[in-house]
Design a protein around this motif. Structure first.
Motif, PDB file in Angstrom:
ATOM      1  N   PRO A  16      35.208  34.126  19.031  1.00  0.00           N
ATOM      2  CA  PRO A  16      35.874  35.184  18.262  1.00  0.00           C
ATOM      3  C   PRO A  16      35.434  36.582  18.686  1.00  0.00           C
ATOM      4  N   SER A  17      36.206  37.550  18.235  1.00  0.00           N
ATOM      5  CA  SER A  17      35.890  38.976  18.374  1.00  0.00           C
ATOM      6  C   SER A  17      35.775  39.451  19.815  1.00  0.00           C
ATOM      7  N   ARG A  18      36.612  38.914  20.673  1.00  0.00           N
ATOM      8  CA  ARG A  18      36.664  39.388  22.063  1.00  0.00           C
ATOM      9  C   ARG A  18      37.676  40.514  22.144  1.00  0.00           C
ATOM     10  N   GLN A  19      37.411  41.519  22.923  1.00  0.00           N
ATOM     11  CA  GLN A  19      38.328  42.637  23.109  1.00  0.00           C
ATOM     12  C   GLN A  19      39.315  42.264  24.211  1.00  0.00           C
ATOM     13  N   SER A  20      40.552  41.993  23.794  1.00  0.00           N
ATOM     14  CA  SER A  20      41.541  41.497  24.752  1.00  0.00           C
ATOM     15  C   SER A  20      41.853  42.506  25.846  1.00  0.00           C
ATOM     16  N   CYS A  21      41.659  43.787  25.586  1.00  0.00           N
ATOM     17  CA  CYS A  21      41.959  44.792  26.609  1.00  0.00           C
ATOM     18  C   CYS A  21      40.962  44.764  27.759  1.00  0.00           C
ATOM     19  N   LEU A  22      39.837  44.068  27.579  1.00  0.00           N
ATOM     20  CA  LEU A  22      38.804  44.032  28.610  1.00  0.00           C
ATOM     21  C   LEU A  22      38.699  42.685  29.310  1.00  0.00           C
ATOM     22  N   VAL A  23      39.550  41.730  28.952  1.00  0.00           N
ATOM     23  CA  VAL A  23      39.466  40.382  29.516  1.00  0.00           C
ATOM     24  C   VAL A  23      40.692  40.112  30.377  1.00  0.00           C
ATOM     25  N   THR A  24      40.465  39.688  31.596  1.00  0.00           N
ATOM     26  CA  THR A  24      41.563  39.332  32.492  1.00  0.00           C
ATOM     27  C   THR A  24      42.084  37.953  32.114  1.00  0.00           C
ATOM     28  N   VAL A  25      43.387  37.852  31.920  1.00  0.00           N
ATOM     29  CA  VAL A  25      44.010  36.581  31.544  1.00  0.00           C
ATOM     30  C   VAL A  25      43.919  35.607  32.710  1.00  0.00           C
ATOM     31  N   GLN A  26      43.560  34.361  32.390  1.00  0.00           N
ATOM     32  CA  GLN A  26      43.482  33.310  33.396  1.00  0.00           C
ATOM     33  C   GLN A  26      44.238  32.092  32.892  1.00  0.00           C
ATOM     34  N   ASP A  27      44.781  31.332  33.809  1.00  0.00           N
ATOM     35  CA  ASP A  27      45.525  30.123  33.466  1.00  0.00           C
ATOM     36  C   ASP A  27      44.638  29.182  32.652  1.00  0.00           C
ATOM     37  N   GLY A  28      45.171  28.679  31.562  1.00  0.00           N
ATOM     38  CA  GLY A  28      44.452  27.704  30.741  1.00  0.00           C
ATOM     39  C   GLY A  28      43.677  28.292  29.581  1.00  0.00           C
ATOM     40  N   MET A  29      43.624  29.615  29.474  1.00  0.00           N
ATOM     41  CA  MET A  29      42.900  30.232  28.352  1.00  0.00           C
ATOM     42  C   MET A  29      43.602  29.904  27.038  1.00  0.00           C
ATOM     43  N   ARG A  30      42.817  29.682  25.994  1.00  0.00           N
ATOM     44  CA  ARG A  30      43.350  29.493  24.642  1.00  0.00           C
ATOM     45  C   ARG A  30      43.080  30.785  23.879  1.00  0.00           C
ATOM     46  N   ILE A  31      44.134  31.517  23.569  1.00  0.00           N
ATOM     47  CA  ILE A  31      44.006  32.819  22.925  1.00  0.00           C
ATOM     48  C   ILE A  31      44.707  32.793  21.575  1.00  0.00           C
ATOM     49  N   HIS A  32      43.979  33.220  20.535  1.00  0.00           N
ATOM     50  CA  HIS A  32      44.536  33.255  19.179  1.00  0.00           C
ATOM     51  C   HIS A  32      44.309  34.641  18.598  1.00  0.00           C
ATOM     52  N   SER A  33      45.308  35.149  17.868  1.00  0.00           N
ATOM     53  CA  SER A  33      45.159  36.451  17.232  1.00  0.00           C
ATOM     54  C   SER A  33      44.116  36.357  16.121  1.00  0.00           C
TER      55      SER A  33
END
Length: 55
Positions: A16-33
């Motif tokens: 939790p609490s990751r800053q999405s603007c600083l993380v590069t999207v990669q195939d297979g990531m599970r991302i939840h609002s």
């Protein structure tokens, strides 16, 4: 994309609490609002490359 405002917090791969603007999207990531900040996992669980504080 400076990571200064914390308005883009999401849960990424169960962390939790990751800053999405600083993380590069990669195939297979599970991302939840997420609404609001949550407690971060222990620093030992963080990838040292992604831990900007270097602790």
């Amino acid at each position: 994309m400076m990571g200064a405002c914390f308005e883009c917090l999401v849960e990424i791969d169960g962390m939790p609490s990751r800053q999405s603007c600083l993380v590069t999207v990669q195939d297979g990531m599970r991302i939840h609002s997420q609404e609001g900040a949550r407690d971060l996992p222990p620093l030992s669980d963080l990838n040292p490359v992604e831990n900007a504080h270097g602790r």
